[in-house]
Scaffold this motif. Structure first.
Motif, PDB file in Angstrom:
ATOM      1  N   SER A   6       8.513   5.509  -7.571  1.00 57.26           N
ATOM      2  CA  SER A   6       8.443   5.457  -6.114  1.00 57.26           C
ATOM      3  C   SER A   6       7.193   6.180  -5.619  1.00 57.26           C
ATOM      4  CB  SER A   6       9.702   6.065  -5.493  1.00 57.26           C
ATOM      5  OG  SER A   6       9.734   7.444  -5.735  1.00 57.26           O
ATOM      6  N   ASN A  13       0.911   1.824  -1.736  1.00 61.78           N
ATOM      7  CA  ASN A  13       1.056   1.363  -0.361  1.00 61.78           C
ATOM      8  C   ASN A  13       0.016   2.006   0.548  1.00 61.78           C
ATOM      9  OD1 ASN A  13       2.403  -0.108   1.575  1.00 61.78           O
ATOM     10  ND2 ASN A  13       3.559   1.687   2.225  1.00 61.78           N
ATOM     11  N   ARG A  16      -3.340   0.456  -0.139  1.00 57.68           N
ATOM     12  CA  ARG A  16      -3.411  -0.894   0.393  1.00 57.68           C
ATOM     13  C   ARG A  16      -3.696  -0.903   1.876  1.00 57.68           C
ATOM     14  NH1 ARG A  16       1.958  -3.930  -1.168  1.00 57.68           N
ATOM     15  NH2 ARG A  16       1.650  -4.143  -3.393  1.00 57.68           N
ATOM     16  N   LYS A  17      -2.977  -0.048   2.573  1.00 55.90           N
ATOM     17  CA  LYS A  17      -3.115  -0.046   4.021  1.00 55.90           C
ATOM     18  C   LYS A  17      -4.308   0.787   4.453  1.00 55.90           C
ATOM     19  CE  LYS A  17       0.805  -2.231   4.738  1.00 55.90           C
ATOM     20  NZ  LYS A  17       2.090  -1.578   4.792  1.00 55.90           N
ATOM     21  N   ARG A  18      -5.078   1.238   3.506  1.00 55.99           N
ATOM     22  CA  ARG A  18      -6.273   2.039   3.815  1.00 55.99           C
ATOM     23  C   ARG A  18      -5.905   3.282   4.613  1.00 55.99           C
ATOM     24  NH1 ARG A  18      -7.278  -1.764   0.548  1.00 55.99           N
ATOM     25  NH2 ARG A  18      -9.094  -3.090   0.818  1.00 55.99           N
ATOM     26  N   LYS A  19      -4.763   3.894   4.217  1.00 57.05           N
ATOM     27  CA  LYS A  19      -4.353   5.092   4.943  1.00 57.05           C
ATOM     28  C   LYS A  19      -5.094   6.323   4.440  1.00 57.05           C
ATOM     29  CE  LYS A  19       0.243   4.376   6.848  1.00 57.05           C
ATOM     30  NZ  LYS A  19       1.664   4.553   6.625  1.00 57.05           N
ATOM     31  N   HIS A  40       5.990  12.776 -16.981  1.00 55.86           N
ATOM     32  CA  HIS A  40       7.297  12.123 -17.044  1.00 55.86           C
ATOM     33  C   HIS A  40       7.375  11.093 -18.146  1.00 55.86           C
ATOM     34  CE1 HIS A  40       7.804  13.893 -13.060  1.00 55.86           C
ATOM     35  NE2 HIS A  40       9.085  13.795 -13.310  1.00 55.86           N
ATOM     36  N   ALA A  65      -6.011  -2.210  -8.133  1.00 53.60           N
ATOM     37  CA  ALA A  65      -5.795  -3.469  -7.421  1.00 53.60           C
ATOM     38  C   ALA A  65      -5.472  -3.214  -5.953  1.00 53.60           C
ATOM     39  CB  ALA A  65      -4.668  -4.253  -8.075  1.00 53.60           C
ATOM     40  N   ALA A  66      -4.829  -2.074  -5.695  1.00 56.15           N
ATOM     41  CA  ALA A  66      -4.426  -1.797  -4.318  1.00 56.15           C
ATOM     42  C   ALA A  66      -5.624  -1.592  -3.408  1.00 56.15           C
ATOM     43  CB  ALA A  66      -3.521  -0.578  -4.267  1.00 56.15           C
ATOM     44  N   GLU A 338     -16.626  -3.461   1.974  1.00 53.40           N
ATOM     45  CA  GLU A 338     -15.434  -3.842   2.705  1.00 53.40           C
ATOM     46  C   GLU A 338     -15.841  -4.088   4.145  1.00 53.40           C
ATOM     47  OE1 GLU A 338     -11.061  -3.028   2.640  1.00 53.40           O
ATOM     48  OE2 GLU A 338     -11.932  -1.111   3.161  1.00 53.40           O
TER      49      GLU A 338
ATOM     50  N   LYS B   5       6.485  20.664 -10.657  1.00 50.40           N
ATOM     51  CA  LYS B   5       7.437  19.663 -10.210  1.00 50.40           C
ATOM     52  C   LYS B   5       8.285  20.209  -9.066  1.00 50.40           C
ATOM     53  CE  LYS B   5      10.845  17.143 -12.444  1.00 50.40           C
ATOM     54  NZ  LYS B   5      11.630  17.153 -13.673  1.00 50.40           N
ATOM     55  N   ARG B  12       8.777  18.167  -0.339  1.00 49.37           N
ATOM     56  CA  ARG B  12       9.384  16.966   0.213  1.00 49.37           C
ATOM     57  C   ARG B  12      10.629  17.307   1.024  1.00 49.37           C
ATOM     58  NH1 ARG B  12       9.675  12.805  -4.047  1.00 49.37           N
ATOM     59  NH2 ARG B  12       7.467  13.215  -3.933  1.00 49.37           N
ATOM     60  N   ALA B  63       4.617  -5.503   8.000  1.00 55.67           N
ATOM     61  CA  ALA B  63       3.582  -4.628   7.445  1.00 55.67           C
ATOM     62  C   ALA B  63       3.032  -3.719   8.536  1.00 55.67           C
ATOM     63  CB  ALA B  63       2.460  -5.456   6.830  1.00 55.67           C
ATOM     64  N   GLU B  66       5.599  -1.066   9.462  1.00 55.18           N
ATOM     65  CA  GLU B  66       5.646  -0.045   8.422  1.00 55.18           C
ATOM     66  C   GLU B  66       4.439   0.883   8.566  1.00 55.18           C
ATOM     67  OE1 GLU B  66       4.871   2.046   5.010  1.00 55.18           O
ATOM     68  OE2 GLU B  66       3.701   0.240   5.279  1.00 55.18           O
ATOM     69  N   TYR B  67       3.292   0.279   8.771  1.00 56.57           N
ATOM     70  CA  TYR B  67       2.059   1.055   8.887  1.00 56.57           C
ATOM     71  C   TYR B  67       2.112   1.980  10.099  1.00 56.57           C
ATOM     72  CZ  TYR B  67      -2.949   1.957   9.328  1.00 56.57           C
ATOM     73  OH  TYR B  67      -4.167   2.557   9.414  1.00 56.57           O
ATOM     74  N   GLU B  92       9.270  -7.768  -1.096  1.00 56.72           N
ATOM     75  CA  GLU B  92       9.409  -6.357  -1.432  1.00 56.72           C
ATOM     76  C   GLU B  92       9.971  -5.535  -0.277  1.00 56.72           C
ATOM     77  OE1 GLU B  92       4.962  -4.789  -0.362  1.00 56.72           O
ATOM     78  OE2 GLU B  92       5.301  -5.517  -2.386  1.00 56.72           O
ATOM     79  N   TRP B  93      10.285  -6.210   0.836  1.00 56.25           N
ATOM     80  CA  TRP B  93      10.644  -5.417   2.016  1.00 56.25           C
ATOM     81  C   TRP B  93      11.979  -4.709   1.871  1.00 56.25           C
ATOM     82  CZ3 TRP B  93       6.850  -4.023   4.654  1.00 56.25           C
ATOM     83  CH2 TRP B  93       5.755  -4.874   4.855  1.00 56.25           C
ATOM     84  N   HIS B  96      11.541  -1.384   0.111  1.00 54.95           N
ATOM     85  CA  HIS B  96      10.369  -0.618   0.505  1.00 54.95           C
ATOM     86  C   HIS B  96      10.717   0.857   0.653  1.00 54.95           C
ATOM     87  CE1 HIS B  96       6.675   0.356   2.540  1.00 54.95           C
ATOM     88  NE2 HIS B  96       6.233  -0.814   2.147  1.00 54.95           N
ATOM     89  N   PRO B  97       9.845   1.747   0.136  1.00 56.84           N
ATOM     90  CA  PRO B  97      10.202   3.169   0.192  1.00 56.84           C
ATOM     91  C   PRO B  97      10.257   3.747   1.603  1.00 56.84           C
ATOM     92  CG  PRO B  97       7.970   2.863  -0.640  1.00 56.84           C
ATOM     93  CD  PRO B  97       8.579   1.517  -0.563  1.00 56.84           C
ATOM     94  N   ASN B  98       9.383   3.285   2.492  1.00 55.59           N
ATOM     95  CA  ASN B  98       9.302   3.947   3.803  1.00 55.59           C
ATOM     96  C   ASN B  98      10.020   3.197   4.918  1.00 55.59           C
ATOM     97  OD1 ASN B  98       7.586   5.634   2.458  1.00 55.59           O
ATOM     98  ND2 ASN B  98       5.770   4.519   3.122  1.00 55.59           N
ATOM     99  N   PRO B 309      -6.157  -3.715   8.874  1.00 55.16           N
ATOM    100  CA  PRO B 309      -6.235  -4.157   7.487  1.00 55.16           C
ATOM    101  C   PRO B 309      -5.351  -5.336   7.121  1.00 55.16           C
ATOM    102  CG  PRO B 309      -4.802  -2.273   7.643  1.00 55.16           C
ATOM    103  CD  PRO B 309      -5.235  -2.592   9.036  1.00 55.16           C
ATOM    104  N   ILE B 314      -7.001  -8.196   1.617  1.00 49.99           N
ATOM    105  CA  ILE B 314      -6.275  -6.966   1.336  1.00 49.99           C
ATOM    106  C   ILE B 314      -4.823  -7.325   1.072  1.00 49.99           C
ATOM    107  CG2 ILE B 314      -5.468  -4.788   2.302  1.00 49.99           C
ATOM    108  CD1 ILE B 314      -8.058  -4.534   3.759  1.00 49.99           C
ATOM    109  N   ASN B 315      -4.289  -6.749   0.025  1.00 50.27           N
ATOM    110  CA  ASN B 315      -2.914  -7.013  -0.344  1.00 50.27           C
ATOM    111  C   ASN B 315      -2.029  -6.089   0.488  1.00 50.27           C
ATOM    112  OD1 ASN B 315      -0.475  -6.877  -1.552  1.00 50.27           O
ATOM    113  ND2 ASN B 315      -1.241  -6.359  -3.567  1.00 50.27           N
ATOM    114  N   PHE B 316      -1.566  -6.567   1.633  1.00 52.50           N
ATOM    115  CA  PHE B 316      -0.822  -5.674   2.519  1.00 52.50           C
ATOM    116  C   PHE B 316       0.677  -5.869   2.443  1.00 52.50           C
ATOM    117  CE2 PHE B 316      -2.265  -9.304   4.971  1.00 52.50           C
ATOM    118  CZ  PHE B 316      -1.115  -9.738   5.560  1.00 52.50           C
ATOM    119  N   GLY B 318       2.389  -7.679  -0.508  1.00 58.89           N
ATOM    120  CA  GLY B 318       2.755  -8.433  -1.692  1.00 58.89           C
ATOM    121  C   GLY B 318       2.054  -9.773  -1.794  1.00 58.89           C
TER     122      GLY B 318
END
Lengths: 409, 728
Positions: A6, A13, A16-19, A40, A65-66, A338, B5, B12, B63, B66-67, B92-93, B96-98, B309, B314-316, B318
């Protein structure tokens, strides 16, 4: 390992989103992520290095790739792979040699005392040890002498680097040791990346002289630290900042510089040529340095480099070692640029009537590239955390940091 | 390493705690447009899954959400809900983690209002929506940041309880000629308080009913010292709503449309003093794909990277990223291009697509797995996935859906839409603006904008099962070896055809409009100061004249429906009058119109009742008139109204001379007997008609004797009166 996965997914992610922006931040995140991937990863008894390499490669491919434009990601992944290969090699050679470790552990203590100052040095030493096996034979390795005689002394020193645990040279401890050593190495890499600004800034005093005029373009944290370091050493000089349209990051840099008490002048990008005759040196931060010594930097940099060449002004590029990219810019696999949103250039609302494709009249197209490429012949000097280098020397540095097997991932 | 760790984990946990202290950011995504603009394509696939630049629309929306930091999205599915849920499950939605994506299914909803009411009902059970939420539809393409806007909305809400909604607007100039925005929607007039950004007035300039003027309530100006009226704003259909919005929809069960009903309701009816605010975005992009024109515009904006983006390289979400080359050409790495193919600027070529020799491709998007023969011209078109185009075809400004086959030499003229799996026959020319589908056009009953394809998921299945039979019989519509039906354009949509299609507005049409405007200018230059922006619509003068007639037709239909229902269900006269009065007010009609319409519907009812002979028809009419004379009597109190009834009757007789014609006198007499009509009215009608053409006098002549008799009777009466007077 769901949490690692994760974490990877989250980082992918973000990329990808250029964050995440800025190569240093990206590099740091990448290497930290890879460290947790390695820690891990369960390693089998046989062929542990291969397992680690596969794991890192798999994650690395996803990351690259991202965001293929952010070359620092690929660089860091390759660095980590290189570390694994090196540690593996040094362990096996140590196991084979299996002796005279006691005197070497002194060496190790000295290393620890010196602290973070010399991680690159130790890496270089290890790299030298691995040179004969990791790199394809070159003229230099051939001239260095017979492999046997070269390997034995190196082995002793690299064994030292991997601490005195290898005393019990049995298989099971080796397993744990490899991972431990790799993580040690990755930690050093993290140190190196986070400390690169200071490393580079330390050299400022040698390059900036009294009453000079320095020109820079866009915003770079490395450049900021570099200039401030010179200022702290009581050098007084003036800085011209080209604003770096359309994102105008030069404005931010100018603000910072003024806050630190430097004499700063902001100029437009188009005024660079007019001002260059007054400038003693151009200093810019790179987005990436390619294997041929070419530089990828903020848009407008090539123009500044050409202007500097015309007036024979030194063009100096600051780059942390994580920016060294083992790829060549003419490789089609390397996405160099880009195109960002045109809204940075113009206001959508104002121009919305020109953008009406339905009306059939001429339509407006806007191109907003992020980066520029400066060919190596325009660069006078690279200042990295290991010192100043000529563009033609870049491939040597890269050979030290990366193994040839990892160039294509 | 253990320590590291732990350190990471600890960080978090604290982040989580922070997150819990604030509200979760939630969004409601309407995965149904509740409109028919994308028919016939949407009969087979929901609109949100239609690809725009090779990625389904909903992926852009998700997307972006999410962003923008939204943590939970409720996807409201209606039509084709199974397809949407299947798609989300595969994508993948769901993992999705977020972003937590939840789907809500309801097949009963036929409008955005229904959807929100359904959400509200769910809400009372589960209370999923905890606070303010973002309301968008699944066809939104945007890259605007939301977190700050939501915060702004919350702060305002804290200060002012009544600020329940923040609406996102963006500057976008609309065409001065066609009065439509870039996105093909109607021109929008809004009035905003320049200081507080409160929305004061919202008006879409309807294309079919151009009002020619914008009316601002005077009280607006009294309560707000300055008002900013603008017509260069585009509504992005992105709203930050407070929970009150849901309950407002629940309270006002007749709210269907978010803008036409809800916003108007809040602004005009001033419900509980609620306020709507606006937020203008400058540097970010937001647009909703509402019709084919906006499909075209937004596609081009994506290719031009305004949505960065969310761009093809751009792979935004999947999607497989394409490679961006010179001149803005996006090309998949495994696309096969012939050396002699000419791919022009701003084109997109998807994975596994083959492009043959001598092809010319310009400004077009070509999907995955397409096979394009040689010497094909494709210009400004959108070719979806797995399309086969044979040699020598010409395609201009068309949308071609998945699985279509276009045989050699066929031509698609501008504005054509080919739905899934259509086959265009050899050398066939598909006429401009035609919409072609394998499914037959549904009957025109539901041509109403709002009543959408809620039931189409079941209907589609039925139609599909019967498809093969139909296809064989009518396959020739697209040439001998073609398959598909060309849909007829619904009435009144001729305008939309060129306004809402993917094709640019043709030159001659523009010239026509320019001409109309020029004429207009010369007409009213002296009267109206040409501010240009608030000027009346180009063809307003013509339409204004037509308008009352149109309205009257609608009104008549409505009255007819009411009377029919009244007769069938035997509703009391009082209630029927009440209903007709309501209609009269809403259509702004006179009571004479009511009289005419009521009588018309009664007679129509009589005619429609099965009958064999004229006498039977008379009997029908007589019984209806006897029964409902009170209703009619309510409207025919004045002479004018009575005359109107007679005229109407005459008109009807002229329309069906065989059936009603012979009965004219009899029914007139009947009406006189039943005290519906007074003799004065009949006599005045006769007088008026006396001067008319011979052709018009047919019925006057028919009832000549009756009128004579009336005249005599009245004279007698007069005499009687005189006598009586004399007696006194």
């Amino acid at each position: 390992m769901p949490d690692v996965q994760s974490m990877v997914a989250e980082f992918v992610n973000k990329l990808r989103k250029r964050k995440i922006e800025g190569s240093q931040a990206t590099a740091k995140c990448t290497v930290e992520l890879l460290r947790s991937v390695i820690s891990h990863q369960r390693v089998p008894h046989a062929n542990q290095a291969a397992a680690l390499i596969d794991a890192v490669k798999a994650v690395g491919q996803q990351l690259v790739a991202a965001n293929p434009v952010e070359l620092a990601v690929g660089n860091v992944v390759r660095r980590v792979l290189h570390i694994i290969r090196e540690e593996d090699l040094s362990l096996t050679t140590a196991a084979m040699a299996g002796l005279d470790l006691l005197d070497a552990s002194d060496d190790d203590d000295i290393d620890n005392c010196k602290g973070i100052g010399y991680p690159a040095m130790s890496a270089a030493v290890v790299a030298a040890a691995a040179r004969s096996t990791l790199r394809p034979p070159s003229l230099q390795t051939l001239l260095e002498g017979t492999p046997e005689s070269a390997t034995v002394p190196y082995t002793s020193s690299s064994g030292a680097d991997s601490e005195s645990k290898s005393k019990s040279a049995d298989k099971s401890s080796l397993t744990r040791k490899l991972k431990h050593d790799v993580i040690e190495g990755v930690n050093q890499l993290i140190h190196e990346i986070s400390g690169c600004h200071e490393q580079i800034a330390e050299q400022a005093i040698e390059h900036i002289h009294q009453n000079e005029v320095i020109l820079t373009l866009g915003s770079s944290r490395t450049v900021l630290e570099f200039l401030c370091a010179a200022k702290e050493k009581k050098r007084s000089f003036r800085v011209f900042v080209a604003e770096g349209a359309p994102r105008y990051q030069g404005h931010l840099l100018a603000k910072e510089l003024v806050a630190r008490g430097l004499q700063t002048t902001v100029i437009t990008d188009s005024a660079v040529f007019a001002m260059i005759s007054r400038v003693n040196m151009v200093i810019i931060g790179a987005h990436a340095v390619m294997a041929n010594g070419g530089v990828i930097g903020p848009v407008g940099v090539n123009m500044a480099a050409l202007a500097a060449k015309k007036h024979a002004v030194p063009f100096v590029v600051l780059a942390g070692s994580h920016k060294l990219c083992p790829l060549y810019p003419h490789n089609p696999e390397v996405l160099l640029n880009e195109l960002r949103s045109p809204s940075e250039l113009l206001d959508f609302g104002e121009f919305s009537d020109c953008l009406d494709f339905g009306a059939g009249s001429g339509s407006l197209q806007v191109v907003n590239p992020t980066f520029d490429y400066v060919p190596p012949n325009l660069v006078s000097l690279f200042i990295t955390d290991t010192g100043g280098h000529n563009p033609s020397y870049m491939y040597r540095l890269i050979a030290d940091y990366y193994s040839a097997d990892d160039l294509v991932m | 390493m253990g320590a590291q760790k732990k350190g990471g984990g600890g960080a978090r946990v604290s982040e989580d705690a922070e997150e819990q202290s604030r509200q979760r950011l939630q969004a409601i995504l309407l995965a149904d447009s509740f409109a028919t603009k994308f028919r016939p394509v949407t009969l087979e696939r929901p609109k949100v899954l239609l690809p725009i630049v090779n990625v389904p629309m909903i992926d852009y929306t998700l997307a972006w959400l999410e962003y923008a930091g939204i943590e939970e999205v409720f996807v409201f599915c209606c039509a084709h809900s199974t397809q949407i849920i299947e798609y989300l499950e595969k994508s993948e939605w769901y993992s999705h983690p977020n972003l937590v994506v939840r789907t809500i299914e309801s097949h009963k909803s036929i409008s955005a209002g229904d959807a929100l009411r359904y959400m509200y009902e769910q809400q009372t059970e589960t209370s999923q929506i905890q606070g303010d939420f973002v309301l968008v539809s699944g066809d939104t393409v945007s890259n605007m940041p939301l977190a700050d806007l939501i915060q702004e909305h919350r702060d305002r809400k804290k200060k002012d309880e009544k600020a329940i909604m923040t609406m996102v607007i963006k500057q976008s100039k609309s065409s001065s000629l066609t009065h439509q925005s870039r996105l093909g929607t109607d021109q929008l007039f809004i009035a905003v308080d320049p200081l507080t950004k409160q929305l004061l007035h919202y008006e879409e300039d309807k294309i079919d009913h151009p009002s020619g003027s914008v009316c601002l309530d005077k009280s607006l100006l009294e309560s707000n010292p300055s008002v900013l009226v603008c017509n260069d704003m585009q509504d992005c259909y992105i709203d930050i709503c407070s929970p009150e919005v849901l309950s407002l929809f629940e309270d006002n069960f007749d709210y269907q449309h978010l803008r036409r009903h809800f916003v108007k309701g809040v602004l005009v009816d001033d419900i509980m003093g609620y306020k709507i605010f606006t937020h203008e975005i400058h540097s970010s992009y937001a647009a909703r794909i509402d019709n084919f024109r906006s499909y075209d515009t937004v596609s081009k904006d994506i290719i031009q990277r305004w949505t960065y983006p969310y761009v093809p390289d751009i792979n935004f979400s999947g999607n497989r990223p394409l490679r961006l080359g010179r001149q803005g050409i996006y090309r998949a790495c495994d696309a096969v291009l012939s050396r002699s193919a000419d791919v022009g600027a701003s084109s997109v070529i998807g994975y596994g697509t083959k492009i043959g020799d001598g092809d010319k491709i310009l400004n077009s998007v070509i999907g995955n797995g397409c096979c394009i023969g040689s010497n094909v011209v494709i210009e400004g078109s959108y070719i979806w996935n797995n399309v086969t185009i044979e040699d020598g075809c010409e395609i201009r400004n068309a949308i071609v859906c998945d699985g279509v086959k276009i045989r050699a030499g066929a031509v698609l003229q501008p504005g054509v839409v080919l739905s899934f799996n259509v086959v265009v026959g050899r050398d066939f020319v598909v006429p401009a603006y035609s919409k072609v589908s394998l499914l037959q056009q549904p009957t025109t009953e539901d041509s109403d904008d709002e009543l959408e394809y809620a039931d189409s998921s079941s209907a589609t299945a039925d139609q599909l099962s019967g498809l093969n039979l139909q296809m064989e019989s009518k396959a020739s519509e697209l040439g001998p070896d073609g398959a598909g039906y060309i849909w007829e354009v619904c009435e009144g949509a001729h305008d939309e055809e060129w306004k809402h299609s993917v094709a640019p507005i043709p030159e001659d049409k523009l010239a026509e409009i320019t001409q109309a405007i020029d004429d207009d200018d010369t007409d009213d230059e002296s009267v109206v100061p040409t501010s240009g922006e608030l000027k009346s619509d180009a063809d307003s003068i013509n339409t204004d004249m037509n308008d009352p007639n149109d309205d009257y037709d609608y009104f008549e239909k409505e009255v007819e429906g009411t009377v029919l229902r009244a007769v069938e269900e035997n509703i009391k006269v009082d209630l029927v009058t009440l209903e007709i009065n309501g209609l009269r007010l809403s259509y702004n009609m006179e009571s004479a119109d009511c009289a005419g319409a009521t009588f018309y519907s009664m007679m129509k009812l009589a005619v429609d009742t099965p009958h064999n002979s004229a006498s039977e028809l008379y009997k029908n009419a007589a019984s209806i008139i006897t029964k409902w004379k009170e209703l009619l009597g309510f409207y025919v109190k004045k002479i004018d109204e009575q005359i109107e009834v007679i005229m109407k009757f005459e008109e009807m007789c002229q329309e069906s001379p065989k059936e009603l014609g012979p009965l004219f006198t009899q029914i007139l007499h009947l009406l006189y007997d039943k005290d519906v009509l007074q003799e004065d009215a009949i006599l005045r009608w006769a007088e008026e008609k006396a001067g008319a053409d011979e052709a018009d006098k047919v019925y006057l002549k028919q009832c000549d004797t009756f009128i004579q008799w009336l005249k005599e009777a009245s004279e007698e009466e007069d005499e009687d009166d005189e006598d009586e007077e004399e007696d006194d």
